[in-house]
Scaffold this motif. Structure first.
Motif, short mmCIF file in Angstrom:
data_model
loop_
_atom_site.label_atom_id
_atom_site.label_comp_id
_atom_site.label_asym_id
_atom_site.label_seq_id
_atom_site.Cartn_x
_atom_site.Cartn_y
_atom_site.Cartn_z
N GLY A 42 0.79 -1.22 0.00
CA GLY A 42 0.00 0.00 0.00
C GLY A 42 0.82 1.27 0.00
N TYR B 106 1.12 11.09 2.14
CA TYR B 106 0.35 10.03 2.80
C TYR B 106 -1.15 10.27 2.72
CZ TYR B 106 4.77 8.28 4.68
OH TYR B 106 6.03 7.77 4.81
N ASN C 244 -3.76 6.32 0.23
CA ASN C 244 -4.81 5.30 0.31
C ASN C 244 -5.74 5.32 -0.90
OD1 ASN C 244 -3.95 4.31 2.77
ND2 ASN C 244 -5.19 5.74 3.94
#
Length: 657
Positions: free
Chosen positions: A391, A464, A468
């Motif tokens: 990820g 960051y 996702n």
């Protein structure tokens, strides 16, 4: 994902069989036949450990070194929850282990002893992993009872770096740790978080005996976002030397660096070289591509095409098979990265570190406890990637392994000679300016219905905050799915809206780390305004969405460990309807920050500018420190709560006449 590298540590010494060893400790140890355990009457805790003894003994079984591990605990249970939690005691029974002793009993408040029937020592299987485990099923426990259990396990030795917790979430008394070893095997220990040092018992001639005794260990409760395991009292130990082998260091980072280099940097056969060149062709690299572009492409390609399994297996570490079948385990994936980088002559270093939430890398004590997670470091760009974290992407490794020390391994080539150097260096975290949530909002009022707003939202995520979503945009297929994604950002501010237009910008998965993921939405809503007679209440703070609010009823005990540095930039432009004015503009102004050694570590600053009927509000927020020590916690909490305070701001619109 974590990789235990102890299996890669070579057996660098020759064990010698001890001729006249004493009887094994556990054979002469037992619990009391007539126990008389007591707890102070005023104690009200759910549970107390009145005794906790662990013993690990290394000895020779013919020519093999083995380990006997003993655990003996006595727990006082004083609540239904504690009884429910401990009416089953699970044993650390692993492959290759043999139970030597295994017993338990309940001692009621009246002093009655209920010994565990052997039929209540059960075996079960974990359906997910397929592994078996044993547990005690205790009966007859009432409030105020003591449960006591003791077992001894014979198992393959673990000596490259072991961690033993001394402190837990409950109060303990009489905590003991003992380690026995043949006289030629020397161990080294280090204590952390206020645990006393381990002593050496010099009275034993044939064995070495290391011991620790702590009469009382205070309980340590977990707190919000605390690095709990890293903060508990614990010891770390390792086998250090074999006096029968010239006293050579057994566990040293120099030796480990050599073994890792041998494993991950082999010479490649002609067949492997050909397969690597074919693999590189699949990357479809531009001849003008710079190093960052190449590494970013490689990282993306491996993580989207090579299937990684978290299991052991020689085939999954065989580079030829990995290149042909694109299936690997964690070790195999690292080998693949390194092989391609070496083939492309891209300078890099293999880094081994640990998760700072679990245990912070100690640059002064060499043990495999601190070598659990791998990174690749690229000196030219001063960036990292996490090869085993699917990820993540280049430039943004797993955040908890940054802001920490690590062992950096660098290949050195001198003519035909190749070797490795190992150095302990700090892994700098990604800076706050590269991890940003940038929000620009314009708000207009409907002239005929001031409770309705037209809103233009332009929001960009980088670092960051995009990780996702942006790297996985290729998996979000179809107009409806992408519309739902965009709408979710509006829903965070208000559940009542009607979308007029949507746009996703930089929604290519390969643009992560290059350009921010941007969402532009136009919508109407009645969710921000309430009418109060001739006045209107505009919920300005709702535009930034609900914010974390930190309350602290008790004094903070543990530090707070943030994931990563971060920044928020918000510009809110409000076109005030004609004939109205805002009478509480000063409520917008918030200015809280914390400065240490001349550097602003945390800040929340909101301000406004009014030109005619246009009100421009800025609300910027920055966090440039991950480790929040208790001494600065209140300042940090003030800044965090400033965002929550801003979220509560409601502007009062009144008729200007």
């Amino acid at each position: 994902m974590k990789i235990k590298i102890s299996l890669l540590v070579a057996l660098l010494f020759t064990f010698q069989i001890a001729v006249a060893q004493e009887t094994l400790f556990f054979k002469s140890y037992d619990w009391e036949a007539s126990p008389n355990y007591t707890v102070e009457k005023e104690r009200t805790e759910d549970m107390i450990a009145v005794k906790e003894k662990t013993v690990t003994e290394f000895t020779f079984d013919k020519e093999d070194l083995v380990e006997y591990f003993l655990e003996h605990k006595v727990l006082w249970l004083n609540s239904d929850d504690a009884i429910e939690e401990y009416n089953k005691i699970y044993l650390p029974f692993t492959v290759g282990a043999e139970l030597q002793i295994n017993k338990a009993r309940v001692i009621t408040p009246e002093g009655k002893i209920i010994n565990l029937d052997q039929s209540k020592i059960l075996t079960a299987e974990d359906e997910e992993t397929g592994s078996t485990y044993k547990y005690y099923a205790l009966e007859g426990i009432t409030k105020g009872s003591f449960i006591e259990y003791m077992y001894v396990v014979k198992r393959p030795p673990s000596y490259t770096g072991e961690k033993r917790y001394i402190q837990d979430a409950y109060y303990k008394e009489n905590v003991e740790f003992d380690l026995f070893s043949p006289s030629n095997l020397l161990f080294k220990f280090k204590s952390y978080n206020n645990v006393p040092d381990v002593d050496t018992d010099t009275l034993s001639a044939d064995k070495r005996h290391y011991k620790l005794y702590v009469a009382k260990v205070p309980k340590l409760e977990n707190e919000y976002q605390a690095p709990y395991n890293a903060s508990r009292g614990f010891i770390v130990y390792k086998m250090d030397k074999n006096t029968n082998n010239m006293g050579v260091d057994i566990i040293s980072y120099g030796n480990i660096a050599h073994n890792l280099y041998t494993s991950y940097y082999p010479a490649y056969s002609e067949k492997t070289t050909g397969l690597l060149n074919d693999f590189i062709k699949e990357l479809d690299l531009s001849k003008k591509a710079d190093e960052e572009t190449i590494v970013r492409k490689l990282d993306y390609y491996i993580k989207t095409t090579v299937y990684s399994q978290d299991i052991y297996g020689d085939d999954l570490e065989n580079l030829d098979l990995i290149l042909a079948q694109q299936i690997a385990n964690e070790t195999g994936v690292i080998k693949l990265y390194i092989a391609v980088l070496r083939t492309l002559n891209i300078a890099h270093e293999l880094v081994v570190t640990t998760d700072r939430n679990e245990i912070k890398f100690d640059p002064e004590f060499e043990a495999t406890n601190f070598l659990t997670d791998f990174l690749l470091y690229f000196p030219a760009s001063d960036k990292y990637l996490s090869p085993n974290a699917s990820g993540t992407r280049f430039g943004f490794p797993m955040p908890y392994v940054t802001d920490n020390y690590g062992l950096f391994l660098k290949e050195v080539v001198n003519g035909d000679q190749k070797s490795v150097t190992g150095k302990i260096k700090y892994i700098e975290p990604v800076t706050a300016d590269k991890i940003a949530d940038v929000m620009k909002v314009t708000i207009d009022f409907d002239e005929d219905n001031l409770t309705e707003n037209t809103v233009h939202l332009d929001r960009a995520f980088s670092g960051y905050y995009a990780m996702n979503i942006q790297p996985f945009m290729h998996l979000i297929q179809g107009k409806e799915a992408r519309n739902d994604l965009v709408d979710s950002f509006v829903e965070s501010a208000t559940p009542e809206f009607e979308i007029k237009s949507r746009k996703l910008i930089n929604d290519d998965a390969e643009l992560f780390g290059v350009k921010p993921l941007q969402v532009i939405v136009d919508f109407t809503t009645e969710g921000f305004v309430e009418k109060a007679g001739r006045k209107y209440l505009f919920k300005l703070g709702d535009l930034i969405g609900q914010q974390l609010e930190m309350y602290q009823e008790k004094e903070r005990v543990l530090p707070l460990e943030g994931q990563f540095h971060r920044s928020y930039y918000r510009t809110l432009t409000l076109h005030i309807p004609k004939g109205y004015k805002i009478t509480n503009l000063e409520d917008i102004i918030i200015d809280n920050s914390y400065v240490k050694d001349g550097k602003e570590l945390f800040s929340f600053k909101s301000a406004y500018q009014l030109k005619g009927n246009t009100l421009t509000v800025t609300a910027d927020e920055h966090y440039r420190e991950n480790n929040i020590q208790v001494a600065m916690y209140e300042e940090y909490r003030t800044v965090i709560n400033s965002a929550a305070d801003f979220n509560k701001i409601v502007l009062l619109l009144e008729p200007s006449k």
